[in-house]
Structures are given as structure tokens and as C-alpha cells.
Design a protein around this motif. Structure first.
Motif, PDB file in Angstrom:
ATOM      1  N   MET A 170       0.817  -1.210   0.000  1.00 46.36           N
ATOM      2  CA  MET A 170       0.000   0.000   0.000  1.00 46.36           C
ATOM      3  C   MET A 170       0.857   1.269   0.000  1.00 46.36           C
ATOM      4  SD  MET A 170      -3.088  -0.734  -0.361  1.00 46.36           S
ATOM      5  CE  MET A 170      -3.723   0.906  -0.061  1.00 46.36           C
ATOM      6  N   LEU A 171       2.102   1.151   0.487  1.00 51.47           N
ATOM      7  CA  LEU A 171       2.981   2.322   0.507  1.00 51.47           C
ATOM      8  C   LEU A 171       3.213   2.836  -0.912  1.00 51.47           C
ATOM      9  CD1 LEU A 171       4.845   4.307   1.919  1.00 51.47           C
ATOM     10  CD2 LEU A 171       6.676   2.585   1.774  1.00 51.47           C
ATOM     11  N   THR A 172       3.392   1.908  -1.853  1.00 50.32           N
ATOM     12  CA  THR A 172       3.610   2.295  -3.250  1.00 50.32           C
ATOM     13  C   THR A 172       2.422   3.072  -3.791  1.00 50.32           C
ATOM     14  OG1 THR A 172       5.048   0.399  -3.683  1.00 50.32           O
ATOM     15  CG2 THR A 172       4.014   1.447  -5.589  1.00 50.32           C
ATOM     16  N   PHE A 173       1.221   2.584  -3.526  1.00 49.74           N
ATOM     17  CA  PHE A 173       0.021   3.249  -4.031  1.00 49.74           C
ATOM     18  C   PHE A 173      -0.197   4.595  -3.343  1.00 49.74           C
ATOM     19  CE2 PHE A 173      -1.122  -1.334  -4.707  1.00 49.74           C
ATOM     20  CZ  PHE A 173      -0.924  -1.297  -6.078  1.00 49.74           C
ATOM     21  N   PHE A 174       0.199   4.686  -2.066  1.00 55.56           N
ATOM     22  CA  PHE A 174       0.106   5.964  -1.364  1.00 55.56           C
ATOM     23  C   PHE A 174       1.049   6.981  -2.003  1.00 55.56           C
ATOM     24  CE2 PHE A 174       1.618   8.834   2.038  1.00 55.56           C
ATOM     25  CZ  PHE A 174       0.408   9.435   2.364  1.00 55.56           C
ATOM     26  N   ILE A 175       2.261   6.546  -2.356  1.00 53.15           N
ATOM     27  CA  ILE A 175       3.219   7.433  -3.026  1.00 53.15           C
ATOM     28  C   ILE A 175       2.677   7.881  -4.377  1.00 53.15           C
ATOM     29  CG2 ILE A 175       5.518   7.575  -4.067  1.00 53.15           C
ATOM     30  CD1 ILE A 175       6.486   5.649  -1.888  1.00 53.15           C
ATOM     31  N   VAL A 176       2.053   6.954  -5.116  1.00 54.90           N
ATOM     32  CA  VAL A 176       1.451   7.292  -6.410  1.00 54.90           C
ATOM     33  C   VAL A 176       0.380   8.363  -6.223  1.00 54.90           C
ATOM     34  CG1 VAL A 176      -0.015   6.425  -8.282  1.00 54.90           C
ATOM     35  CG2 VAL A 176       1.938   5.073  -7.503  1.00 54.90           C
ATOM     36  N   PHE A 177      -0.464   8.191  -5.214  1.00 56.25           N
ATOM     37  CA  PHE A 177      -1.530   9.167  -4.946  1.00 56.25           C
ATOM     38  C   PHE A 177      -0.952  10.535  -4.600  1.00 56.25           C
ATOM     39  CE2 PHE A 177      -3.977  11.320  -1.592  1.00 56.25           C
ATOM     40  CZ  PHE A 177      -5.125  11.634  -2.309  1.00 56.25           C
ATOM     41  N   SER A 198       2.719  -4.409 -18.500  1.00 52.79           N
ATOM     42  CA  SER A 198       2.445  -5.782 -18.074  1.00 52.79           C
ATOM     43  C   SER A 198       2.568  -5.988 -16.565  1.00 52.79           C
ATOM     44  CB  SER A 198       3.411  -6.744 -18.780  1.00 52.79           C
ATOM     45  OG  SER A 198       4.765  -6.401 -18.487  1.00 52.79           O
ATOM     46  N   ILE A 199       2.722  -4.926 -15.754  1.00 47.87           N
ATOM     47  CA  ILE A 199       2.885  -5.118 -14.320  1.00 47.87           C
ATOM     48  C   ILE A 199       1.565  -5.507 -13.673  1.00 47.87           C
ATOM     49  CG2 ILE A 199       4.817  -3.514 -14.152  1.00 47.87           C
ATOM     50  CD1 ILE A 199       2.902  -1.453 -12.994  1.00 47.87           C
ATOM     51  N   ASP A 200       1.669  -6.150 -12.510  1.00 45.91           N
ATOM     52  CA  ASP A 200       0.475  -6.548 -11.769  1.00 45.91           C
ATOM     53  C   ASP A 200      -0.172  -5.327 -11.110  1.00 45.91           C
ATOM     54  OD1 ASP A 200       0.998  -9.215 -12.397  1.00 45.91           O
ATOM     55  OD2 ASP A 200       2.260  -9.492 -10.617  1.00 45.91           O
ATOM     56  N   ASP A 201      -1.449  -5.472 -10.783  1.00 42.88           N
ATOM     57  CA  ASP A 201      -2.199  -4.429 -10.071  1.00 42.88           C
ATOM     58  C   ASP A 201      -2.213  -3.091 -10.811  1.00 42.88           C
ATOM     59  OD1 ASP A 201      -2.721  -6.171  -7.914  1.00 42.88           O
ATOM     60  OD2 ASP A 201      -0.794  -5.694  -6.993  1.00 42.88           O
ATOM     61  N   MET A 202      -2.161  -3.141 -12.141  1.00 39.85           N
ATOM     62  CA  MET A 202      -2.194  -1.901 -12.909  1.00 39.85           C
ATOM     63  C   MET A 202      -3.462  -1.108 -12.628  1.00 39.85           C
ATOM     64  SD  MET A 202      -0.850   0.272 -14.924  1.00 39.85           S
ATOM     65  CE  MET A 202       0.528  -0.397 -15.856  1.00 39.85           C
ATOM     66  N   HIS A 203      -4.578  -1.813 -12.388  1.00 40.65           N
ATOM     67  CA  HIS A 203      -5.834  -1.111 -12.133  1.00 40.65           C
ATOM     68  C   HIS A 203      -5.750  -0.262 -10.868  1.00 40.65           C
ATOM     69  CE1 HIS A 203      -6.076  -4.809  -9.768  1.00 40.65           C
ATOM     70  NE2 HIS A 203      -7.048  -4.263  -9.045  1.00 40.65           N
ATOM     71  N   PHE A 225      -5.388   5.106  -8.110  1.00 40.73           N
ATOM     72  CA  PHE A 225      -4.751   6.071  -7.214  1.00 40.73           C
ATOM     73  C   PHE A 225      -4.188   7.257  -7.987  1.00 40.73           C
ATOM     74  CE2 PHE A 225      -4.936   2.470  -4.351  1.00 40.73           C
ATOM     75  CZ  PHE A 225      -5.138   3.060  -3.108  1.00 40.73           C
ATOM     76  N   SER A 226      -3.722   6.996  -9.199  1.00 38.69           N
ATOM     77  CA  SER A 226      -3.207   8.080 -10.036  1.00 38.69           C
ATOM     78  C   SER A 226      -4.313   9.059 -10.410  1.00 38.69           C
ATOM     79  CB  SER A 226      -2.574   7.492 -11.302  1.00 38.69           C
ATOM     80  OG  SER A 226      -2.251   8.509 -12.224  1.00 38.69           O
ATOM     81  N   LEU A 227      -5.443   8.535 -10.847  1.00 36.90           N
ATOM     82  CA  LEU A 227      -6.547   9.390 -11.288  1.00 36.90           C
ATOM     83  C   LEU A 227      -7.149  10.187 -10.134  1.00 36.90           C
ATOM     84  CD1 LEU A 227      -8.429   7.153 -13.883  1.00 36.90           C
ATOM     85  CD2 LEU A 227      -6.849   9.037 -14.297  1.00 36.90           C
ATOM     86  N   ILE A 228      -7.286   9.557  -8.975  1.00 31.89           N
ATOM     87  CA  ILE A 228      -7.842  10.266  -7.815  1.00 31.89           C
ATOM     88  C   ILE A 228      -6.921  11.412  -7.414  1.00 31.89           C
ATOM     89  CG2 ILE A 228      -8.427  10.095  -5.366  1.00 31.89           C
ATOM     90  CD1 ILE A 228      -9.301   7.205  -5.883  1.00 31.89           C
TER      91      ILE A 228
END
Length: 258
Positions: free
Chosen positions: A1-8, A201-206, A211-214
Motif C-alpha cells: 500500500m505504501l507504493t500506491f500511497f506514493i502514487v496518490f 504488463s505489471i500486476d495491479d495496474m488497475h 490512485f493516479s486518477l484520484i
């Protein structure tokens, strides 16, 4: 989740900066590639998706403020569409190391150009009557669109970082140049998104997309509302310094195999 938080957070902050100044979107690819270690194709796909959202919202905001030249944007975009396709294909043909090198070099150039052009940009209150002969000829504007879009699609730049200073130096009102640049970034983003997501081709692209769009949507809306309340010149200098430091660091890391 840290990665997705950084993306956000990255998309939120850069969205605000784009809404304020029209530049800084080019920092997203370097965060994805350099900080998060994502592959180049995936990084560019996510970046251009954010540029698409930021371009739509930002261009609408500048249009409401009456800083938009649709005729200029149309001719520029006619060239940008094939130019962006060309840039994606060139990126696919070269090695990932070379793609990273071009990305970091372009980001360094972008940071330097902000500083060098800071005092050369036209005043936001100046009229557009001084537009150069180049912008009065549709063919030259289309060729300009092809060239800038190819460079942006190849390196992961959003569009305004090249288009805005070019248009301003050719006599376009700086605020209008930002509005046109944001609208043009939408046209550059469309073929770039299609091209780079084809190779992703990476996993969890969705989840990366979500997180990027938000983050981008919240950021660009906030930045657009604050555009007349923040000293843009000081903000651009801050962006330029961060950009130069980060690109030099990543170039050093690439050179020493980091």
C-alpha cells in the motif's frame, strides 16, 4: 500500500503544480521510474493518463478565464496527433537504458529552461497582437505540433513544458499559452496512452490507475482554483530547482549502475 500511497501523493502534488503553473507534469515519469522503480512503459502509460486528466480539467479552467486560442490549439493538435504516435514508436524501438537517459536529460533540460525563460516570457496582461509570422501560418504551427509532440511522447513530458515557452517566445500571451498547452497535452496523451499501455504488463495496474486518477483530479482542481492566488514565478523557480536536482541525481545513478 505504501507504493500506491506514493502514487496518490505524487499525482496530487504535481496536479496542484500543473493547475497553478501549467508545468511540472514531466516530474511524474521520473518519480515512477526513479523512485518507485517501475518499468519505463508502465511509467509513461500512467504519466500520460494523468496528463490527459490534468489537460482536460486545466484547459477547461483556462477557457473559463478566457485564456484560450482554439484556432491555434487546433492547428497545433493536428500536428501533435501523428507526432505523439511517432514518439511512442521511437521509444519502443530503443533500449530501456537509452529511454531512461533521454527521460532524465529532458527533465534536466526542462528544469533549466524554466529558469532561463523566466524573464523572457510575455506578461500575462500583454495582448496577442505581437504573434510572430510562424504562428500566422498553419503549416508551421502543424510542424511545430509534430516536433513537440514527438519529443514529449518519447520522453514522457506532458506537453506544456515545451509548448508554453515556445508559444510565449513567439508572442502569445503567457496565460493563453498555458491554456493552449494544457489542451494540446490532451491530444498528445491520447495516442501515448494507447501506445504505452499496449506494452504494459505489471500486476495491479488497475490500482495504479485508480490512485493516479484520484490524486491527479483532486490536485488539478485545487491548483486551478489557486492559480490567481500564488506567485507563479516563484513557484516555477521552486519546481525548476527540484527538477534539476532530481534529474542530476538520477543521471548519476544511471551512470554508476544504481
Amino acid at each position: 500500500m505504501l507504493t500506491f500511497f506514493i502514487v496518490f501523493i505524487a499525482n496530487l502534488i504535481i496536479g496542484v503544480l500543473v493547475g497553478l503553473s501549467g508545468v511540472s507534469g514531466f516530474l511524474l515519469p521520473i518519480i515512477y521510474v526513479g523512485l518507485l522503480g517501475l518499468p519505463v512503459y508502465e511509467s509513461l502509460a500512467l504519466s500520460f493518463l494523468a496528463f490527459l486528466v490534468a489537460g482536460v480539467i486545466g484547459a477547461y479552467s483556462y477557457w473559463k478565464l478566457k485564456y484560450m486560442d482554439f484556432k491555434l490549439a487546433l492547428y497545433l493538435s493536428i500536428g501533435s496527433l501523428p507526432g505523439a504516435f511517432l514518439g511512442v514508436q521511437i521509444n519502443v524501438l530503443i533500449s530501456e537504458t537509452l529511454a531512461k537517459l533521454l527521460l532524465y536529460l529532458f527533465v534536466l533540460f526542462a528544469g533549466l529552461s524554466i529558469i532561463l525563460k523566466k524573464n523572457k516570457a510575455a506578461s500575462a496582461n500583454e495582448a496577442d497582437d505581437s504573434k510572430s509570422l510562424i504562428l500566422r501560418q498553419p503549416v508551421w504551427v502543424i510542424l511545430l505540433g509534430i516536433l513537440t509532440a514527438a519529443i514529449c511522447a518519447l520522453t514522457g513530458a506532458g506537453g506544456p513544458i515545451l509548448v508554453v515557452p515556445l508559444l510565449a517566445s513567439l508572442g502569445v500571451n503567457i496565460r493563453t499559452a498555458v491554456g493552449v498547452g494544457l489542451l494540446n497535452s490532451v491530444i498528445i496523451a491520447l495516442p501515448s496512452i494507447f501506445g504505452y499501455f499496449t506494452y504494459a504488463s505489471i500486476d495491479d495496474m488497475h490500482l495504479f490507475i485508480l490512485f493516479s486518477l484520484i490524486g491527479t483530479t483532486i490536485g488539478i482542481l485545487a491548483g486551478s482554483r489557486l492559480t490567481n492566488k500564488v506567485p507563479v514565478d516563484q513557484l516555477k523557480i521552486f519546481i525548476a530547482v527540484i527538477t534539476i536536482i532530481s534529474s542530476v541525481y538520477m543521471l548519476g545513478s544511471l551512470a554508476f549502475g544504481g
